[in-house]
Design a protein around this motif. Structure first.
Motif, PDB file in Angstrom:
ATOM      1  N   ASP A  74       0.792  -1.355   0.077  1.00  0.00           N
ATOM      2  CA  ASP A  74       0.007   0.205  -0.058  1.00  0.00           C
ATOM      3  C   ASP A  74       0.894   1.280  -0.040  1.00  0.00           C
ATOM      4  OD1 ASP A  74       1.064  -0.212   2.481  1.00  0.00           O
ATOM      5  OD2 ASP A  74      -1.061  -0.162   3.654  1.00  0.00           O
ATOM      6  N   ASP A  75       2.004   1.061  -0.245  1.00  0.00           N
ATOM      7  CA  ASP A  75       3.129   2.396  -0.163  1.00  0.00           C
ATOM      8  C   ASP A  75       3.208   2.684  -1.649  1.00  0.00           C
ATOM      9  OD1 ASP A  75       4.886   4.237   1.080  1.00  0.00           O
ATOM     10  OD2 ASP A  75       6.378   2.910  -0.183  1.00  0.00           O
ATOM     11  N   ALA A  76       3.250   3.598  -2.101  1.00  0.00           N
ATOM     12  CA  ALA A  76       3.691   4.172  -3.700  1.00  0.00           C
ATOM     13  C   ALA A  76       4.499   5.381  -3.338  1.00  0.00           C
ATOM     14  CB  ALA A  76       2.472   4.476  -4.327  1.00  0.00           C
ATOM     15  N   GLN A  77       5.621   5.333  -4.038  1.00  0.00           N
ATOM     16  CA  GLN A  77       6.372   6.589  -4.255  1.00  0.00           C
ATOM     17  C   GLN A  77       7.105   6.592  -5.633  1.00  0.00           C
ATOM     18  OE1 GLN A  77       9.685   7.031  -1.061  1.00  0.00           O
ATOM     19  NE2 GLN A  77       8.692   5.303   0.234  1.00  0.00           N
ATOM     20  N   GLY A  78       7.093   8.098  -5.903  1.00  0.00           N
ATOM     21  CA  GLY A  78       8.032   8.257  -7.169  1.00  0.00           C
ATOM     22  C   GLY A  78       9.692   7.971  -6.876  1.00  0.00           C
ATOM     23  N   CYS A  79      10.174   7.135  -7.866  1.00  0.00           N
ATOM     24  CA  CYS A  79      11.338   6.789  -7.277  1.00  0.00           C
ATOM     25  C   CYS A  79      12.160   6.432  -8.651  1.00  0.00           C
ATOM     26  CB  CYS A  79      11.635   5.582  -6.210  1.00  0.00           C
ATOM     27  SG  CYS A  79      13.168   5.095  -5.901  1.00  0.00           S
ATOM     28  N   GLY A  80      13.428   6.746  -8.762  1.00  0.00           N
ATOM     29  CA  GLY A  80      14.135   6.253 -10.102  1.00  0.00           C
ATOM     30  C   GLY A  80      15.094   5.342  -9.452  1.00  0.00           C
ATOM     31  N   GLY A  81      15.235   4.620  -8.500  1.00  0.00           N
ATOM     32  CA  GLY A  81      16.082   3.750  -7.925  1.00  0.00           C
ATOM     33  C   GLY A  81      15.886   2.308  -8.402  1.00  0.00           C
ATOM     34  N   THR A  82      16.780   1.532  -8.111  1.00  0.00           N
ATOM     35  CA  THR A  82      16.795   0.139  -8.504  1.00  0.00           C
ATOM     36  C   THR A  82      15.981  -0.372  -7.397  1.00  0.00           C
ATOM     37  OG1 THR A  82      19.025  -0.359  -7.785  1.00  0.00           O
ATOM     38  CG2 THR A  82      18.812   0.106  -9.943  1.00  0.00           C
ATOM     39  N   HIS A  83      15.278  -1.609  -7.429  1.00  0.00           N
ATOM     40  CA  HIS A  83      14.433  -2.349  -6.395  1.00  0.00           C
ATOM     41  C   HIS A  83      14.591  -3.741  -6.759  1.00  0.00           C
ATOM     42  CE1 HIS A  83      13.145   1.162  -4.379  1.00  0.00           C
ATOM     43  NE2 HIS A  83      13.246   1.736  -5.520  1.00  0.00           N
ATOM     44  N   CYS A  84      14.283  -4.447  -5.665  1.00  0.00           N
ATOM     45  CA  CYS A  84      13.871  -6.090  -5.711  1.00  0.00           C
ATOM     46  C   CYS A  84      12.595  -6.191  -6.470  1.00  0.00           C
ATOM     47  CB  CYS A  84      13.874  -6.532  -4.295  1.00  0.00           C
ATOM     48  SG  CYS A  84      15.473  -6.277  -3.306  1.00  0.00           S
ATOM     49  N   THR A  85      12.413  -7.489  -6.829  1.00  0.00           N
ATOM     50  CA  THR A  85      11.209  -7.518  -7.584  1.00  0.00           C
ATOM     51  C   THR A  85      10.150  -7.905  -6.735  1.00  0.00           C
ATOM     52  OG1 THR A  85      12.056 -10.001  -7.748  1.00  0.00           O
ATOM     53  CG2 THR A  85      12.384  -8.468  -9.794  1.00  0.00           C
ATOM     54  N   SER A  86      10.591  -8.442  -5.388  1.00  0.00           N
ATOM     55  CA  SER A  86       9.681  -8.779  -4.309  1.00  0.00           C
ATOM     56  C   SER A  86       9.937  -8.157  -3.155  1.00  0.00           C
ATOM     57  CB  SER A  86       8.814 -10.059  -4.287  1.00  0.00           C
ATOM     58  OG  SER A  86       9.968 -10.903  -3.874  1.00  0.00           O
ATOM     59  N   THR A  87       9.307  -8.048  -2.049  1.00  0.00           N
ATOM     60  CA  THR A  87       9.902  -7.788  -0.650  1.00  0.00           C
ATOM     61  C   THR A  87      10.650  -8.722  -0.096  1.00  0.00           C
ATOM     62  OG1 THR A  87       7.912  -8.308   0.383  1.00  0.00           O
ATOM     63  CG2 THR A  87       7.843  -5.978  -0.313  1.00  0.00           C
ATOM     64  N   GLY A  88      10.346 -10.010  -0.317  1.00  0.00           N
ATOM     65  CA  GLY A  88      11.009 -11.155   0.084  1.00  0.00           C
ATOM     66  C   GLY A  88      12.500 -11.179  -0.239  1.00  0.00           C
ATOM     67  N   ARG A  89      12.724 -10.689  -1.487  1.00  0.00           N
ATOM     68  CA  ARG A  89      14.428 -10.773  -1.739  1.00  0.00           C
ATOM     69  C   ARG A  89      15.093  -9.462  -1.175  1.00  0.00           C
ATOM     70  NH1 ARG A  89      15.547 -13.498  -6.303  1.00  0.00           N
ATOM     71  NH2 ARG A  89      13.839 -14.347  -7.438  1.00  0.00           N
ATOM     72  N   VAL A  90      14.374  -8.565  -0.314  1.00  0.00           N
ATOM     73  CA  VAL A  90      15.233  -7.753   0.789  1.00  0.00           C
ATOM     74  C   VAL A  90      15.970  -8.502   1.597  1.00  0.00           C
ATOM     75  CG1 VAL A  90      14.975  -5.871   2.277  1.00  0.00           C
ATOM     76  CG2 VAL A  90      13.694  -5.867   0.098  1.00  0.00           C
ATOM     77  N   GLY A  91      15.402  -9.518   2.115  1.00  0.00           N
ATOM     78  CA  GLY A  91      15.967 -10.370   3.407  1.00  0.00           C
ATOM     79  C   GLY A  91      15.606  -9.758   4.632  1.00  0.00           C
ATOM     80  N   ALA A  92      16.216  -9.853   5.694  1.00  0.00           N
ATOM     81  CA  ALA A  92      16.098  -9.506   7.019  1.00  0.00           C
ATOM     82  C   ALA A  92      16.372  -7.912   7.132  1.00  0.00           C
ATOM     83  CB  ALA A  92      16.892 -10.103   7.943  1.00  0.00           C
ATOM     84  N   ILE A  93      15.472  -7.213   7.772  1.00  0.00           N
ATOM     85  CA  ILE A  93      15.792  -5.674   8.274  1.00  0.00           C
ATOM     86  C   ILE A  93      16.298  -5.683   9.578  1.00  0.00           C
ATOM     87  CG2 ILE A  93      14.761  -3.431   8.139  1.00  0.00           C
ATOM     88  CD1 ILE A  93      13.230  -4.341   5.627  1.00  0.00           C
ATOM     89  N   LYS A  94      17.161  -4.906   9.971  1.00  0.00           N
ATOM     90  CA  LYS A  94      17.533  -4.650  11.275  1.00  0.00           C
ATOM     91  C   LYS A  94      18.001  -3.396  11.593  1.00  0.00           C
ATOM     92  CE  LYS A  94      19.101  -5.655  15.684  1.00  0.00           C
ATOM     93  NZ  LYS A  94      17.978  -5.893  16.388  1.00  0.00           N
ATOM     94  N   ILE A  95      17.132  -2.777  12.404  1.00  0.00           N
ATOM     95  CA  ILE A  95      17.275  -1.304  12.735  1.00  0.00           C
ATOM     96  C   ILE A  95      18.482  -1.433  13.691  1.00  0.00           C
ATOM     97  CG2 ILE A  95      16.235   0.612  13.912  1.00  0.00           C
ATOM     98  CD1 ILE A  95      13.678   0.226  12.971  1.00  0.00           C
ATOM     99  N   LEU A  96      19.601  -0.458  13.290  1.00  0.00           N
ATOM    100  CA  LEU A  96      20.789  -0.326  14.052  1.00  0.00           C
ATOM    101  C   LEU A  96      20.595   0.566  15.122  1.00  0.00           C
ATOM    102  CD1 LEU A  96      23.245  -0.555  10.833  1.00  0.00           C
ATOM    103  CD2 LEU A  96      22.422  -2.416  12.518  1.00  0.00           C
ATOM    104  N   LYS A  97      20.067   2.007  14.878  1.00  0.00           N
ATOM    105  CA  LYS A  97      19.933   2.916  15.879  1.00  0.00           C
ATOM    106  C   LYS A  97      18.961   4.041  15.389  1.00  0.00           C
ATOM    107  CE  LYS A  97      23.793   6.129  14.611  1.00  0.00           C
ATOM    108  NZ  LYS A  97      24.985   6.619  15.268  1.00  0.00           N
ATOM    109  N   CYS A  98      18.287   4.548  16.410  1.00  0.00           N
ATOM    110  CA  CYS A  98      17.532   5.777  15.866  1.00  0.00           C
ATOM    111  C   CYS A  98      18.043   7.086  16.874  1.00  0.00           C
ATOM    112  CB  CYS A  98      15.906   5.686  16.531  1.00  0.00           C
ATOM    113  SG  CYS A  98      15.020   4.281  15.585  1.00  0.00           S
TER     114      CYS A  98
END
Length: 910
Positions: free
Chosen positions: A701-725
């Motif tokens: 449900d997220d849509a953004q205008g973007c010119g970058g390269t992206h994975c074909t599906s979210t699963g290909r991102v792999g784990a996401i770990k927040i390092l700090k805020c």
């Protein structure tokens, strides 16, 4: 502007006469051949107060009358845009309805969302903030009702004739006496465009402007307006602006515009503050009616204008100026608060986060100004109460109510910050005043900009020091104007543009297939260390994603690609070294796959983390910046408070849930209007892409205008770990995270840290919290014991030191050099000595530096701080302090004896 621009057939067919105003000299059109003034204040006074011009309508009724009128005449009604101009990078707030269509539609690059169209656009202008409440007509937020037509060479909608006819006809439907309407000629310029304009006037009040935008700013233009040159452009744009609130005021005939547009809020505020409402008191009503009439004749831009207005009004009604101020100021304060609260409702509901920069700065300015005004009223209503009250009467925009919980939280935080600012502000101003003989306006503005200190506080502190500060009455307007636009960096023309202008746009293989890492291409051009190909899989830096690296090979050589950039659609590859590559040669490219995939995962992860942050923290979250690398990425977001550990965990968990859902990432090119209509302005989270086409990247449900390269599906991102805020500036939070194998490596590093710590403490990892707690408690006990022993040691030393004290005149002085003793222990010894009625000069040598502590009995004529300063000078340092205790030091430890003697000599002068 040439006279022929205003020679309309409509005017001639309907018996209009062109005349020159005998007062201002401006030209105008009127049906009344005897008319000699243009109809605008100050040439004509307000005549509608007490004598309404139109049939009475409230805001909703008047808005609907306008939109319905133009809808019935072929215009498509479109919804309002936000009051924060997310689609523009030159301004922060929406100042006019035409802002909605700049720069893409007005430049002809993008078709309008409808043609013709009609809209009622809430706008915010803070340039006249200080006039609000005082003039009877100024507002910080208002609605610009408008109809627009965008004429191009290919399509003609309508132009001047129809625009004036529509205006005449609409005024008739409202019941206006049409012969009283004048159209005043006035050139218009703004935002790089210009055109002839007709100001629509009745009753001494400007109701609307009809701008015929057909020029663009150009150095070689032959038309001069306000010192700038313009030339005709291909587009002809009907840019009209009808002031909704002014139309309602004219239909109401009340003493001020505030009583006409939000009477319920004004009445509730006045009752809560025990102030008589002018609407209920004929004498007060006449005072404010006269004030409004006079203010139309005086443009309130600074304090001198306000004093002139007050003086003329006082003379007219026969009271002293001070008495008039006493009567009017509380009522004007209510008007201001009511207006500012409505302004803040739109600002905060449209997701502006108060901060020290951009639109956030302007929101905070209005908040603090309103809080200051509220302090002068004896009312139990707080700012949120008044904002909430507005939502009960603004029925046209029910979405505003959805933001009340967030607005309440923001105002609670902002109010606390404001109180802290006031507390610290007094001390800051006191220090500044002591150093200066005067505080010029620039210093007062700097105090506000840097510390948030209101000019009233600076004035109050300065007056206590008999220092006069002249704060102009339009102070807040000046400050708002300085911060209303983005600072422009002077653009320079890249000399390489001339080199590539005749080359075709490079075919972007990284879009056609993001998993293409090897390709074949033809060399189109070479220069310096650069090469241009007809096609490439190398991604040029953009959107926070670094450029690809890799190699380009010919039959004889292999060249390292160290940087890639795009220039006017042409992609330029920078090579590590010059080599023999010829135009027309076929080469092989190979992209560093590992680097690209790391950037790709982090780019897609950035979209996912932003989506998760919005869901956890709220829709007000907006991307303020992003950067990707191989081992981590960072995302800067707008948020009004620190991200808690619980929120951080929830964002991380939700982001990984999106990953595990393995949602297909949809990437498509959309027409800009279609994209905005479908996805809203959150498209521009990562910036504003140029052109009429937008590449939209959708992750669920997220849509953004973007010119970058992206994975074909979210699963290909792999784990996401927040390092700090962390908070990087007021109102901006930074989230650092890692994705894919970089996330795994970061978790392994944390795990290694955990196991190493457990090994040091010789406990299993799951016992670390309990063990750490036990060690901490033991450490606290040992610290207390250490302090007790230090006290005992100091007392033991003091007895011996006192017995060896030196007598200098009437003073007993302990002077001693200690080795291996820290400053803290010296202070304890010094206080014990002074407590027994003696003076001390103590020097401690530790780690190659000397610490100085001096002490004196209470109420002594000799100041310990002065002695510390003298001793520290000899040691090559500085010192000072209070009369009872001085401190200092230096690095010239070899002069410790000399410094001690200098301290003793200081006593001889007393």
């Amino acid at each position: 502007m040439l006279e022929e621009e205003y020679q309309l057939d409509y005017f001639h067919r309907n018996d209009f006469h062109r005349a020159r105003c005998v007062k201002c000299g401006g030209y105008f059109w009127s049906r009344d051949p005897e008319r000699i003034t243009c109809g605008d204040a100050p040439c004509d006074p307000y005549s509608f107060i007490g004598s309404p011009i139109f049939k009475k309508k409230n805001l909703d009724e008047m808005r609907e009358a306008f939109l319905g009128f133009f809808e019935a005449r072929g215009h498509k009604r479109i919804g309002r845009y936000p009051v924060v101009a997310r689609w523009r990078d030159d301004v922060f707030l929406t100042n006019a309805s035409i802002y909605d269509f700049q720069p893409f539609v007005t430049s002809g690059k993008v078709p309008p969302p409808a043609n013709p169209l009609t809209i009622s656009q809430p706008c915010i202008r803070l340039d006249d903030l200080d006039s609000v409440g005082r003039s009877g007509r100024h507002l910080s937020t208002f609605e610009m009702m408008a109809h627009h037509a965008f004429n191009s060479k290919e399509e003609k909608i309508y132009w001047k004739e129809e625009t004036v006819e529509y205006c005449d006809e609409f005024l008739r439907t409202l019941g206006a006496e049409i012969d009283a309407v004048t159209y005043k000629e006035e050139p218009w310029a703004g935002g790089g465009n210009a055109g002839p304009c007709l100001e629509v006037l009745i009753g001494g009040l400007e109701l609307a402007t009809l701008v015929f935008m057909d020029m663009e700013q150009s150095a070689d233009g032959k038309i001069l307006i306000n010192g700038d040159r313009y030339r005709k452009m291909d587009m002809q744009i009907v840019d009209t602006g009808y002031g909704l609130e002014r139309f309602v005021w004219l239909s109401n005939g009340s003493s001020t515009i505030y009583d006409a547009i939000f009477p319920e809020v004004v009445d509730k505020l006045m009752k809560s503050a025990g102030i008589t409402n002018p609407a209920d008191d004929p004498t007060l009503n006449e005072i404010f009616s006269s004030n409004a009439r006079l203010s139309g004749l005086i443009d309130i831009k600074d304090n001198s204008n306000l004093l002139e207005l007050r003086s003329r009004l006082a003379s007219e009604i026969g009271v002293e100026v001070d008495e008039l101020n006493r009567i009017m100021t509380p009522v004007e304060t209510v008007y201001r608060i009511a207006d500012h609260a409505r302004c803040l409702l739109f600002m905060l509901a449209d997701e502006i986060v108060p901060s020290n920069v951009k639109a956030g700065y302007l929101a905070r300015l209005v908040i603090r100004r309103t809080l200051r005004l509220l302090e002068s009223l004896d009312t139990e209503l707080d700012l949120f109460d008044i904002i909430k009250l507005h939502t009960e009467y603004i029925t046209a925009y029910p979405e505003l109510k959805n933001s009340l919980n967030r607005i309440s939280e923001i105002l609670e935080i902002e109010t606390a910050k404001y109180r802290e600012t006031l507390a610290s502000g007094m001390r800051i101003v006191e220090r500044m005043v002591k150093k200066k003989q005067s505080l010029p306006l620039e210093d007062v503005i700097q105090l506000y900009d840097t510390y948030g200190i209101p000019p009233e506080v600076a004035k109050e502190v300065a007056s206590r020091q008999n220092l006069k500060i002249e704060v102009p009455d339009n102070f807040y307007s000046l400050v708002a104007k300085r911060h209303s636009k983005q600072e422009r960096v002077e653009e320079t023309i890249d000399p390489r543009l001339e080199r590539v202008k005749n080359l075709p746009d490079t075919i972007k293989l990284y879009y056609e297939d993001p998993l293409t890492f090897e390709f074949e291409a033809v060399v189109l051009d070479t220069f310096d260390d650069c090469i241009v190909l007809d096609r490439t899989a190398f991604y040029p830096e953009g959107g926070g994603q670094p450029a690809d690296t890799g190699t380009i090979s010919t039959q004889e050589n292999i060249f390292n690609v160290i940087d890639v950039e795009i220039l006017d659609g042409v992609i330029i590859h920078h090579l590590e070294s010059d080599g023999k590559i010829s135009r027309g040669e076929i080469v092989q490219g190979r992209v560093n796959q590992k680097r690209r995939m790391a950037h790709t995962r982090h780019h897609t992860a950035t979209h996912i983390v932003l989506n998760a942050a919005k869901k956890v923290l709220g829709d007000h979250v907006w991307q303020s910046g992003a950067q990707k690398s191989m081992d981590r990425a960072r995302l800067d977001i707008s948020h009004f408070k620190r991200i808690s550990m619980d929120e951080r965990r929830r964002i991380e968990l939700l982001a990984n849930e999106i990953v595990m859902s393995d949602i297909k990432i949809d990437i498509n090119w959309f027409n800009r209007n279609a994209a905005e209509k479908r996805f809203g302005f959150t498209l521009y989270q990562g910036g504003i892409p140029p052109g009429d086409k937008i590449r939209v990247v959708r992750t669920g449900d997220d849509a953004q205008g973007c010119g970058g390269t992206h994975c074909t599906s979210t699963g290909r991102v792999g784990a996401i770990k927040i390092l700090k805020c962390e908070r990087i500036q007021d109102g901006i939070e930074r989230i650092e995270f890692a994705a894919g194998d970089a996330a795994i490596r970061s978790m392994q590093a944390e795990e290694e840290l955990l196991f190493n710590t457990a090994e040091i403490l010789r406990v299993p990892p799951d016992q670390l919290p309990k063990t750490a707690t036990r060690f901490f408690e033991e450490w606290k006990e040992l610290s207390k014991e250490n302090e007790r022993l230090k006290e005992a040691l100091a007392e033991a030393k003091v007895g011996q030191l006192i017995s060896d004290a030196k007598e200098i005149g009437d003073h007993a002085v302990v002077a001693e050099i200690f080795y291996g003793v820290d400053r803290e222990e010296l202070v304890k010894i010094g206080r014990l000595i002074s407590g027994k009625g003696l003076y001390s000069i103590l020097i401690g040598i530790l780690d190659g530096e000397a610490s100085v502590v001096t002490s004196a009995p209470a109420n002594s004529a000799i100041k310990a701080g002065d002695i510390a300063r003298e001793v520290s000078k000899v040691l090559g340092g500085g010192g000072g302090g209070r009369p009872e205790l001085g401190q200092g030091g230096g690095k010239r430890i070899e002069k410790a004896e000399e410094a001690l003697n200098q301290g003793l000599r200081s006593f001889e002068s007393y």
